[in-house]
Design a protein around this motif. Structure first.
Motif, PDB file in Angstrom:
ATOM      1  N   ARG A  78       0.902  -1.325  -0.119  1.00  0.00           N
ATOM      2  CA  ARG A  78      -0.004   0.092   0.029  1.00  0.00           C
ATOM      3  C   ARG A  78       0.942   1.234   0.013  1.00  0.00           C
ATOM      4  O   ARG A  78       1.773   1.334   0.831  1.00  0.00           O
ATOM      5  CB  ARG A  78      -0.934  -0.026   1.362  1.00  0.00           C
ATOM      6  CG  ARG A  78      -1.964  -1.087   1.186  1.00  0.00           C
ATOM      7  CD  ARG A  78      -1.545  -2.300   1.952  1.00  0.00           C
ATOM      8  NE  ARG A  78      -2.945  -3.250   2.220  1.00  0.00           N
ATOM      9  CZ  ARG A  78      -2.541  -4.228   2.584  1.00  0.00           C
ATOM     10  NH1 ARG A  78      -1.426  -4.864   2.713  1.00  0.00           N
ATOM     11  NH2 ARG A  78      -3.442  -5.074   3.005  1.00  0.00           N
ATOM     12  N   VAL A  80       1.261   5.373   0.198  1.00  0.00           N
ATOM     13  CA  VAL A  80       0.417   6.643   0.473  1.00  0.00           C
ATOM     14  C   VAL A  80       1.247   7.699   0.141  1.00  0.00           C
ATOM     15  O   VAL A  80       2.566   7.710   0.525  1.00  0.00           O
ATOM     16  CB  VAL A  80       0.235   6.602   1.883  1.00  0.00           C
ATOM     17  CG1 VAL A  80      -0.479   7.953   2.128  1.00  0.00           C
ATOM     18  CG2 VAL A  80      -0.837   5.682   2.391  1.00  0.00           C
ATOM     19  N   LEU A  95      -3.230   8.735  -7.755  1.00  0.00           N
ATOM     20  CA  LEU A  95      -4.128   7.482  -7.392  1.00  0.00           C
ATOM     21  C   LEU A  95      -4.102   6.912  -8.689  1.00  0.00           C
ATOM     22  O   LEU A  95      -4.269   5.488  -8.728  1.00  0.00           O
ATOM     23  CB  LEU A  95      -5.462   8.145  -7.342  1.00  0.00           C
ATOM     24  CG  LEU A  95      -5.651   8.953  -5.984  1.00  0.00           C
ATOM     25  CD1 LEU A  95      -7.211   9.337  -5.882  1.00  0.00           C
ATOM     26  CD2 LEU A  95      -5.401   8.103  -4.808  1.00  0.00           C
ATOM     27  N   ARG A 100      -2.776   4.168  -2.986  1.00  0.00           N
ATOM     28  CA  ARG A 100      -3.641   4.068  -2.060  1.00  0.00           C
ATOM     29  C   ARG A 100      -4.187   5.234  -1.234  1.00  0.00           C
ATOM     30  O   ARG A 100      -5.431   5.203  -0.845  1.00  0.00           O
ATOM     31  CB  ARG A 100      -3.796   2.755  -1.245  1.00  0.00           C
ATOM     32  CG  ARG A 100      -3.205   1.459  -1.840  1.00  0.00           C
ATOM     33  CD  ARG A 100      -4.448   1.142  -2.759  1.00  0.00           C
ATOM     34  NE  ARG A 100      -5.505   0.520  -2.095  1.00  0.00           N
ATOM     35  CZ  ARG A 100      -5.646  -0.557  -1.412  1.00  0.00           C
ATOM     36  NH1 ARG A 100      -4.740  -1.475  -1.614  1.00  0.00           N
ATOM     37  NH2 ARG A 100      -6.962  -0.918  -0.735  1.00  0.00           N
ATOM     38  N   GLY A 101      -3.472   6.261  -1.157  1.00  0.00           N
ATOM     39  CA  GLY A 101      -3.960   7.350  -0.372  1.00  0.00           C
ATOM     40  C   GLY A 101      -2.862   8.492  -0.871  1.00  0.00           C
ATOM     41  O   GLY A 101      -1.868   8.500  -1.629  1.00  0.00           O
ATOM     42  N   VAL A 119      -5.734   2.336   4.643  1.00  0.00           N
ATOM     43  CA  VAL A 119      -5.179   1.734   3.396  1.00  0.00           C
ATOM     44  C   VAL A 119      -4.819   0.211   3.822  1.00  0.00           C
ATOM     45  O   VAL A 119      -5.113  -0.658   3.002  1.00  0.00           O
ATOM     46  CB  VAL A 119      -4.016   2.060   2.711  1.00  0.00           C
ATOM     47  CG1 VAL A 119      -4.311   3.462   2.310  1.00  0.00           C
ATOM     48  CG2 VAL A 119      -2.724   2.105   3.889  1.00  0.00           C
ATOM     49  N   GLU A 124      -9.078   3.547   0.717  1.00  0.00           N
ATOM     50  CA  GLU A 124      -8.420   4.596   0.033  1.00  0.00           C
ATOM     51  C   GLU A 124      -8.576   5.791   1.015  1.00  0.00           C
ATOM     52  O   GLU A 124      -9.410   5.858   1.860  1.00  0.00           O
ATOM     53  CB  GLU A 124      -8.657   4.906  -1.228  1.00  0.00           C
ATOM     54  CG  GLU A 124      -8.520   3.955  -2.301  1.00  0.00           C
ATOM     55  CD  GLU A 124      -8.792   4.245  -3.828  1.00  0.00           C
ATOM     56  OE1 GLU A 124      -9.376   5.357  -3.744  1.00  0.00           O
ATOM     57  OE2 GLU A 124      -8.109   3.904  -4.623  1.00  0.00           O
TER      58      GLU A 124
END
Length: 210
Positions: A78, A80, A95, A100-101, A119, A124
């Motif tokens: 994940r 971010v 994105l 995911r963030g 996440v 998200e």
């Protein structure tokens, strides 16, 4: 369960500052801090992070390129994005590259922790500032395309395949497919012929000879 976190930022003081703040959480293990995207790609497998906090603008390999390359090898990671940029294009592009963030660097530590939790739970996360920047802009009842989406629409409308577009823009085929899906959703169009017709009707192809 402890979440393994890798921090990637080309400013050592920022990276170490985030590290020291997150180390106060018992459910997080900071597995390292790195200063550029290439190191993140090279060491992601060895360090085995569950979540990577990734800066966007770094010397050499950018955060976006690193995100894409890491996810091609480790799709369960994940990522971010941690950035000072709140423009809609930055956020949408991040994105679309698989992040995911997206959180801004001035958010409280608690919000970074919340983003990691979200996440890890399969969701998200966009911080409040990012959400505000990403509110859909409507034109003739349709969401406005980002500049990247407009570029890809132009290529597709000229008959280019996903692979051709990927080679032209130096991005992965998967990223092109994601943009293509978003373009069709925003415009309410289901076919490539429909995209070409839209491009012709809205002047997207002006100057191309088509």
């Amino acid at each position: 369960m402890t979440t393994r976190v890798l921090i990637v930022d080309d400013h050592p003081m920022v990276a170490e500052g985030i590290r020291s703040l997150l180390e106060s959480y018992d459910d997080l293990e900071i597995v390292g801090t790195l200063g550029n995207g290439q190191d993140a790609v090279d060491q992601a497998i060895a360090l085995g992070p569950d979540v990577i906090l990734m800066d966007l603008n770094m010397p050499g390999l950018s955060g976006l390129a690193a995100t894409e390359m890491i996810l091609e090898k480790q799709p369960d990671t994940r990522i971010v994005i941690l950035s000072m940029h709140d423009s809609p294009e930055y956020i949408s592009t991040a994105l679309s590259h698989g992040a995911r963030g997206y959180i801004l660097k001035d958010v409280p530590t608690e919000e970074i922790h919340t983003a990691i939790e979200t996440v890890m739970g399969g969701g998200e996360y966009l911080c409040t500032g990012a959400k505000g920047s990403l509110q859909p802009k409507i034109s003739d009842g349709r969401e406005t395309l980002t500049s990247r989406e407009q570029t890809i629409l132009l290529e597709l409308a000229q008959g280019q395949s996903n692979k051709d577009v990927a080679n032209t823009l130096n991005i992965s085929v998967r990223t092109v497919e994601t943009h293509r899906k978003n373009i069709k959703r925003k415009l309410g169009i289901s076919s490539t012929a429909g995209l070409t017709r839209y491009a012709l009707e809205h002047g997207v192809l002006q100057g191309t000879g088509i």
